[in-house]
Motif scaffolding. Structure first.
Motif, mmCIF file in Angstrom:
data_model
loop_
_atom_site.group_PDB
_atom_site.id
_atom_site.type_symbol
_atom_site.label_atom_id
_atom_site.label_comp_id
_atom_site.label_asym_id
_atom_site.label_seq_id
_atom_site.Cartn_x
_atom_site.Cartn_y
_atom_site.Cartn_z
ATOM 1 N N ALA A 358 0.835 -1.210 0.000
ATOM 2 C CA ALA A 358 0.000 0.000 0.000
ATOM 3 C C ALA A 358 0.864 1.253 0.000
ATOM 4 C CB ALA A 358 -0.929 -0.025 1.210
ATOM 5 N N ALA A 359 1.927 1.239 0.831
ATOM 6 C CA ALA A 359 2.825 2.402 0.846
ATOM 7 C C ALA A 359 3.516 2.577 -0.504
ATOM 8 C CB ALA A 359 3.849 2.232 1.957
ATOM 9 N N PHE A 360 3.926 1.483 -1.133
ATOM 10 C CA PHE A 360 4.595 1.563 -2.438
ATOM 11 C C PHE A 360 3.642 2.104 -3.500
ATOM 12 C CE2 PHE A 360 5.190 -0.598 -6.536
ATOM 13 C CZ PHE A 360 6.406 -0.061 -6.908
ATOM 14 N N LEU A 361 2.409 1.583 -3.521
ATOM 15 C CA LEU A 361 1.449 2.046 -4.511
ATOM 16 C C LEU A 361 1.061 3.505 -4.284
ATOM 17 C CD1 LEU A 361 -0.852 -1.104 -4.767
ATOM 18 C CD2 LEU A 361 0.803 -0.291 -6.462
ATOM 19 N N GLY A 362 1.025 3.923 -3.017
ATOM 20 C CA GLY A 362 0.719 5.322 -2.735
ATOM 21 C C GLY A 362 1.786 6.249 -3.285
ATOM 22 N N HIS A 363 3.063 5.924 -3.056
ATOM 23 C CA HIS A 363 4.154 6.744 -3.586
ATOM 24 C C HIS A 363 4.201 6.670 -5.103
ATOM 25 C CE1 HIS A 363 5.640 7.705 0.323
ATOM 26 N NE2 HIS A 363 5.886 6.409 0.651
ATOM 27 N N LEU A 364 3.958 5.492 -5.663
ATOM 28 C CA LEU A 364 3.967 5.349 -7.108
ATOM 29 C C LEU A 364 2.832 6.149 -7.744
ATOM 30 C CD1 LEU A 364 5.286 3.948 -9.542
ATOM 31 C CD2 LEU A 364 3.682 2.045 -9.213
ATOM 32 N N LYS A 366 1.469 8.917 -6.600
ATOM 33 C CA LYS A 366 1.816 10.336 -6.586
ATOM 34 C C LYS A 366 2.778 10.674 -7.724
ATOM 35 C CE LYS A 366 1.153 11.021 -1.616
ATOM 36 N NZ LYS A 366 1.803 11.377 -0.329
ATOM 37 N N ARG A 367 3.672 9.803 -8.026
ATOM 38 C CA ARG A 367 4.643 10.086 -9.087
ATOM 39 C C ARG A 367 4.005 9.963 -10.467
ATOM 40 N NH1 ARG A 367 10.344 7.068 -8.854
ATOM 41 N NH2 ARG A 367 10.405 8.435 -7.002
ATOM 42 N N LEU A 368 3.131 8.992 -10.668
ATOM 43 C CA LEU A 368 2.564 8.751 -11.994
ATOM 44 C C LEU A 368 1.197 9.389 -12.177
ATOM 45 C CD1 LEU A 368 3.565 5.007 -12.527
ATOM 46 C CD2 LEU A 368 4.771 7.072 -13.270
ATOM 47 N N GLY A 369 0.631 9.943 -11.109
ATOM 48 C CA GLY A 369 -0.618 10.671 -11.247
ATOM 49 C C GLY A 369 -1.860 9.818 -11.156
ATOM 50 N N PHE A 370 -1.846 8.815 -10.333
ATOM 51 C CA PHE A 370 -3.088 8.055 -10.092
ATOM 52 C C PHE A 370 -3.265 7.884 -8.577
ATOM 53 C CE2 PHE A 370 0.172 4.784 -10.486
ATOM 54 C CZ PHE A 370 -0.073 3.964 -9.388
ATOM 55 N N GLU A 371 -4.507 7.718 -8.215
ATOM 56 C CA GLU A 371 -4.854 7.590 -6.791
ATOM 57 C C GLU A 371 -4.855 6.108 -6.380
ATOM 58 O OE1 GLU A 371 -8.272 9.605 -5.360
ATOM 59 O OE2 GLU A 371 -8.044 11.314 -6.744
ATOM 60 N N THR A 372 -4.493 5.897 -5.121
ATOM 61 C CA THR A 372 -4.581 4.563 -4.522
ATOM 62 C C THR A 372 -5.430 4.692 -3.264
ATOM 63 O OG1 THR A 372 -2.429 3.885 -5.370
ATOM 64 C CG2 THR A 372 -3.327 2.616 -3.531
ATOM 65 N N THR A 373 -6.505 3.988 -3.215
ATOM 66 C CA THR A 373 -7.409 4.033 -2.058
ATOM 67 C C THR A 373 -7.434 2.663 -1.374
ATOM 68 O OG1 THR A 373 -9.256 3.513 -3.505
ATOM 69 C CG2 THR A 373 -8.851 5.842 -3.020
ATOM 70 N N GLY A 427 -5.237 2.895 -8.488
ATOM 71 C CA GLY A 427 -5.895 3.610 -9.577
ATOM 72 C C GLY A 427 -7.372 3.800 -9.376
ATOM 73 N N THR A 428 -7.835 3.922 -8.159
ATOM 74 C CA THR A 428 -9.261 4.065 -7.855
ATOM 75 C C THR A 428 -9.441 5.290 -6.967
ATOM 76 O OG1 THR A 428 -9.553 1.664 -7.946
ATOM 77 C CG2 THR A 428 -11.306 2.953 -6.895
ATOM 78 N N ALA A 429 -10.358 6.175 -7.359
ATOM 79 C CA ALA A 429 -10.649 7.365 -6.564
ATOM 80 C C ALA A 429 -11.471 6.990 -5.340
ATOM 81 C CB ALA A 429 -11.391 8.387 -7.416
ATOM 82 N N VAL A 430 -11.575 7.955 -4.423
ATOM 83 C CA VAL A 430 -12.291 7.687 -3.180
ATOM 84 C C VAL A 430 -13.761 7.440 -3.453
ATOM 85 C CG1 VAL A 430 -12.922 8.639 -0.932
ATOM 86 C CG2 VAL A 430 -10.641 9.041 -1.856
#
Length: 467
Positions: A358-364, A366-373, A427-430
């Motif tokens: 989850a932490a990796f996908l969150g940082h990724l 932010k860098r690539l411009g997609f949300e992780t929920t 890649g999913t919004a809230v």
């Protein structure tokens, strides 16, 4: 049955029989009652003879009377008392008859006829006394033999009864001891099962019962090794007045001996007593039998006097190795579990893995411009459920995730002893995550077994990195 073979060795001296309380009293070897009866009879007979003749010594002493009255004491004493008293009665009758009362020899009699006439009655009395007296003596001997046999049988019966009572007492004591040992073995087995776990917390709960079962201490404590310090985690039986140390650092003699040298301490040894310094009676390292590593220490501060023995010291040594091995295995399992990717049933990812992902996908993102929920699934009242029921809840969540979500979604156990679960949605919004949460709730409710349908489960959606 021989009393010698029953009560002692054959060459053992036989005890002298004690004098009977009912033994007849004797005077000059004769029974006093017989002497008294003789005196009374002849006194009365001679007095009666003197009364008939009118002279004190001038009577005929019943000479010529047939049967002669003096037969009475001879026969009675012979039949009643035996040969001795019968012969005495015959002599007394002879003296009473002939003393001073010898008849004159007739002209027609020769000396032998006269002698026969004079001695006929005394000889018959003597023969009768011996004959009937011996018959009585044989009867008395047989009676004494029977009495002795009965006494011997009574003593043997008492000995057998006493031996039976002793054997019964020993048997009951042995049965009690065997029953106590069986209870002890069963209790020990139950206590040992309590530490046969893979969770350190569950092992710590069972260690106290195991120590009480094996050692029966009045006071004891359990220490775990934390870096270079032995820290107390269990203190059983301690009073407010006790000033025992609650930790031992690497500089203390106890730490150096128990942890450094891996040696057991017993207060019975002078050297160990100086090392313990009043901290207890026994101390031993919790040593893993598999790895040889020390994970802690058990210390017995107070123990019953009869409970401190060579066997108890050896039992204490085995106990420490037992507990140390169980704790070492639990730690190895925990360390191995920390490196697992999925839970034991393979339905969910582990909390460590899902957290890192989850932490990796969150940082990724932010860098690539997609949300992780992340959708958090938190059942309520899980502590009241059995391990099997908690496993069913986890399995229902895993099934719902596999059937309802995408292949890129990650479902995992968020830790807290199976109290919190979650799904990471890359890649999913809230807003979309809330829709997924509703869909997931419906799938989880459908997958739950009927007995668990009433379990309350809370579903929340949030962006990774904000919760």
């Amino acid at each position: 049955m021989s009393s010698v073979s029953t009560l002692g060795p054959q060459n053992a001296p036989q005890p002298v029989p004690a004098a009977r309380d009912d033994a007849p009293r004797r005077l000059l070897g004769f029974r006093r009652a017989a002497l008294l009866e003789l005196a009374l009879f002849f006194g009365a007979a001679l007095a009666f003879d003197a009364l008939l003749s009118g002279s004190l010594l001038g009577g005929t002493r019943f000479d010529g009377v047939q049967p002669h009255p003096f037969w009475i004491p001879v026969l009675l004493l012979s039949v009643q008392y035996g040969t001795g008293e019968g012969v005495l009665a015959a002599i007394a009758a002879t003296l009473a008859l002939r003393l001073g009362n010898m008849p004159e020899q007739l002209i027609s009699q020769d000396f032998y006829q006269y002698l026969y006439a004079v001695s006929r009655e005394p000889i018959l009395w003597l023969v009768a006394a011996v004959l009937f007296g011996e018959l009585r003596m044989r009867q008395l001997r047989e009676r004494e033999e029977l009495r002795a046999g009965m006494e011997l049988a009574r003593k043997e019966a008492e000995t057998i009864a006493r031996s039976y009572r002793q054997l019964k007492t020993v048997k009951e004591s042995l049965e009690t001891r065997v029953a106590g040992q069986l209870r002890t073995v069963f209790t020990l087995y139950q206590a040992a099962k309590s530490i046969d776990k893979l969770d350190e917390g569950e092992i710590m709960l069972g260690v106290a019962d195991l120590i009480r079962t094996v050692m029966k201490p009045e006071k004891f404590s359990l220490f775990l090794l934390n870096n270079d310090v032995l820290e107390s985690v269990t203190n059983d039986g301690w009073d407010d007045e006790d000033s025992y140390a609650r930790w031992f650092d690497a500089n203390s003699p106890v730490f150096e001996t128990v942890v450094g040298r891996q040696r057991f301490l017993c207060v019975a040894r002078p050297e160990d007593e100086r090392i313990l310094q009043g901290e207890g009676l026994l101390a031993g390292p919790l040593l893993s039998e598999d790895t040889g590593a020390v994970v802690g220490m058990v210390k017995i501060e107070s123990l019953g006097f009869m409970d401190l023995s060579v066997n108890s010291v050896e039992n204490f040594r085995i106990l420490c190795e037992w507990i140390g091995t169980a704790l070492a295995k639990a730690r190895q399992y925990r360390e191995a579990a920390d490196q697992r990717v999925t839970t034991e049933d393979g339905a969910l990812y582990t909390s460590d893995y899902i957290g890192r992902q989850a932490a990796f996908l969150g940082h990724l993102g932010k860098r690539l411009g997609f949300e992780t929920t992340m959708v958090t699934i938190k059942p309520s009242g899980m502590a009241r459920l059995s391990p099997h029921q908690r496993h069913e809840v986890a399995a229902a969540i895993g099934k719902a995730v596999r059937e309802s979500l995408r292949d890129t979604d990650l479902a995992g156990d968020f830790g807290h002893n199976g109290m919190v679960y979650g799904v990471v949605l890359p890649g999913t919004a809230v807003e979309q995550a809330r829709v997924v949460a509703n869909k997931l709730e419906t799938a989880v409710r459908a997958a739950l077994p009927r007995p668990l349908a009433g379990v309350r489960i809370e579903f929340t959606a949030e962006r990774v990195g904000e919760g």
